[in-house]
Design a protein around this motif. Structure first.
Motif, PDB file in Angstrom:
ATOM      1  N   TRP A  85       6.386  33.152  18.800  1.00 18.87           N
ATOM      2  CA  TRP A  85       5.587  31.928  18.924  1.00 18.87           C
ATOM      3  C   TRP A  85       6.281  30.425  19.133  1.00 18.87           C
ATOM      4  CZ3 TRP A  85       0.733  32.486  17.846  1.00 18.87           C
ATOM      5  CH2 TRP A  85      -0.118  31.310  18.194  1.00 18.87           C
ATOM      6  N   PHE A  86       7.894  29.889  18.653  1.00 18.44           N
ATOM      7  CA  PHE A  86       8.648  29.003  19.029  1.00 18.44           C
ATOM      8  C   PHE A  86       8.416  29.193  20.614  1.00 18.44           C
ATOM      9  CE2 PHE A  86      13.195  27.124  20.381  1.00 18.44           C
ATOM     10  CZ  PHE A  86      12.850  25.814  19.913  1.00 18.44           C
ATOM     11  N   PHE A  87       9.639  30.142  21.373  1.00 10.85           N
ATOM     12  CA  PHE A  87       9.202  30.886  22.990  1.00 10.85           C
ATOM     13  C   PHE A  87       8.264  30.762  23.335  1.00 10.85           C
ATOM     14  CE2 PHE A  87      13.642  31.672  21.105  1.00 10.85           C
ATOM     15  CZ  PHE A  87      14.430  31.230  22.189  1.00 10.85           C
ATOM     16  N   ARG A  88       7.174  30.754  22.746  1.00  8.29           N
ATOM     17  CA  ARG A  88       5.474  31.380  23.246  1.00  8.29           C
ATOM     18  C   ARG A  88       5.391  29.744  23.425  1.00  8.29           C
ATOM     19  NH1 ARG A  88       0.577  29.956  22.246  1.00  8.29           N
ATOM     20  NH2 ARG A  88      -1.240  32.075  23.313  1.00  8.29           N
ATOM     21  N   SER A  89       5.715  29.394  22.674  1.00 12.58           N
ATOM     22  CA  SER A  89       5.116  27.397  22.849  1.00 12.58           C
ATOM     23  C   SER A  89       5.452  26.513  23.199  1.00 12.58           C
ATOM     24  CB  SER A  89       4.767  26.653  21.224  1.00 12.58           C
ATOM     25  OG  SER A  89       3.512  27.212  19.962  1.00 12.58           O
ATOM     26  N   LEU A  90       6.847  26.735  24.264  1.00 13.62           N
ATOM     27  CA  LEU A  90       8.111  25.916  24.606  1.00 13.62           C
ATOM     28  C   LEU A  90       7.775  27.009  25.926  1.00 13.62           C
ATOM     29  CD1 LEU A  90      10.805  25.699  22.974  1.00 13.62           C
ATOM     30  CD2 LEU A  90       9.230  24.078  23.067  1.00 13.62           C
ATOM     31  N   ARG A  91       6.721  27.840  26.594  1.00  8.77           N
ATOM     32  CA  ARG A  91       6.538  28.538  28.110  1.00  8.77           C
ATOM     33  C   ARG A  91       6.225  27.235  29.292  1.00  8.77           C
ATOM     34  NH1 ARG A  91       2.310  33.327  27.151  1.00  8.77           N
ATOM     35  NH2 ARG A  91       0.894  31.898  26.931  1.00  8.77           N
ATOM     36  N   PRO A  92       6.612  28.111  30.219  1.00  9.32           N
ATOM     37  CA  PRO A  92       5.753  26.362  31.406  1.00  9.32           C
ATOM     38  C   PRO A  92       4.270  26.565  30.997  1.00  9.32           C
ATOM     39  CG  PRO A  92       8.081  27.127  32.065  1.00  9.32           C
ATOM     40  CD  PRO A  92       7.308  28.345  31.082  1.00  9.32           C
ATOM     41  N   GLU A  93       3.697  25.691  31.490  1.00 12.39           N
ATOM     42  CA  GLU A  93       1.952  26.062  31.379  1.00 12.39           C
ATOM     43  C   GLU A  93       1.555  26.716  33.213  1.00 12.39           C
ATOM     44  OE1 GLU A  93      -1.857  23.007  31.154  1.00 12.39           O
ATOM     45  OE2 GLU A  93       0.146  22.703  32.597  1.00 12.39           O
ATOM     46  N   GLY A  94       0.305  28.183  33.054  1.00 15.27           N
ATOM     47  CA  GLY A  94       0.311  28.887  34.187  1.00 15.27           C
ATOM     48  C   GLY A  94      -0.276  27.809  34.903  1.00 15.27           C
ATOM     49  N   ARG A  95       0.723  28.558  35.997  1.00  7.98           N
ATOM     50  CA  ARG A  95      -0.371  27.849  37.759  1.00  7.98           C
ATOM     51  C   ARG A  95      -1.350  29.359  38.279  1.00  7.98           C
ATOM     52  NH1 ARG A  95       4.170  23.844  39.621  1.00  7.98           N
ATOM     53  NH2 ARG A  95       4.214  22.284  38.158  1.00  7.98           N
TER      54      ARG A  95
END
Length: 198
Positions: A85-95
């Protein structure tokens, strides 16, 4: 009802809000159960018993290995879930890259950078706009735009807004083949045109 344009204002945190809501509801339900039992609404005998049921404590004492294994497994599962969940929240926003044609041999995909560049060029061609920054966000099924428009001094805001809506954004929707294109627009005065007061 949530407006369509609000999708473009910020990164979506729907999953985070859902998880937080579920945890909050579970905590609330647990608190209500403890209150009901503690007040004796389910009987005075149950209210006077210890929080840890003696039967459960005796069972854990008779099966220490099983209890330790269960606690370790639960701890590892919670640790893995927390890290995920931590790394999911930090992932870059989709383009989003949009696939306009999926016909075999004739595939046509428009990249997020191309979308942003085309809309930026159209926005900068509007009279009174000195600079524009555009970012395509969201996903391929529901793309959105974020625009930052810098105006020249003396530009007519009403005219600029009409041109952006009627020409730039309409052309973007038609080119991408979408009925709606949620867009958040931030308009400011170009810093380079500001004069220092003497």
């Amino acid at each position: 009802m949530k407006s369509v344009a609000s999708k473009a204002l910020a990164r979506s945190y729907g999953a985070e809000r859902t998880l937080t809501s579920i945890v909050g509801l579970l905590a609330l339900a647990g608190g209500v159960v403890v209150l009901v039992v503690g007040q004796g609404w389910l009987g005075t005998f149950r209210a006077q018993r210890p929080v840890l049921d003696p039967i459960a404590v005796d069972w854990l004492g008779r099966e220490p290995v099983l209890a330790k294994v269960a606690a370790i497994v639960l701890g590892v599962v919670l640790l893995v879930f927390g890290l995920w969940w931590f790394f999911r929240s930090l992932r870059p926003e989709g383009r989003p890259d949009l696939e306009l044609d999926r016909t075999p041999g004739q595939e046509l995909t428009v990249t997020a950078a191309a979308i942003s560049g085309a809309v930026r060029a159209d926005a900068e061609a509007v009279e009174g706009v000195s600079r524009a920054r555009v970012r395509a966000v969201g996903d391929a099924s529901s793309p959105a735009l974020r625009m930052e428009i810098s105006l020249r001094e003396g530009a007519d805001l009403k005219t600029v807004w009409h041109e952006l809506d009627a020409r730039v954004l309409t052309r973007a929707r038609e080119s991408l083949g979408v009925d709606t294109l949620p867009t958040a627009v931030r308009i400011d005065l170009d810093a380079s045109t500001k004069q220092r007061v003497k």
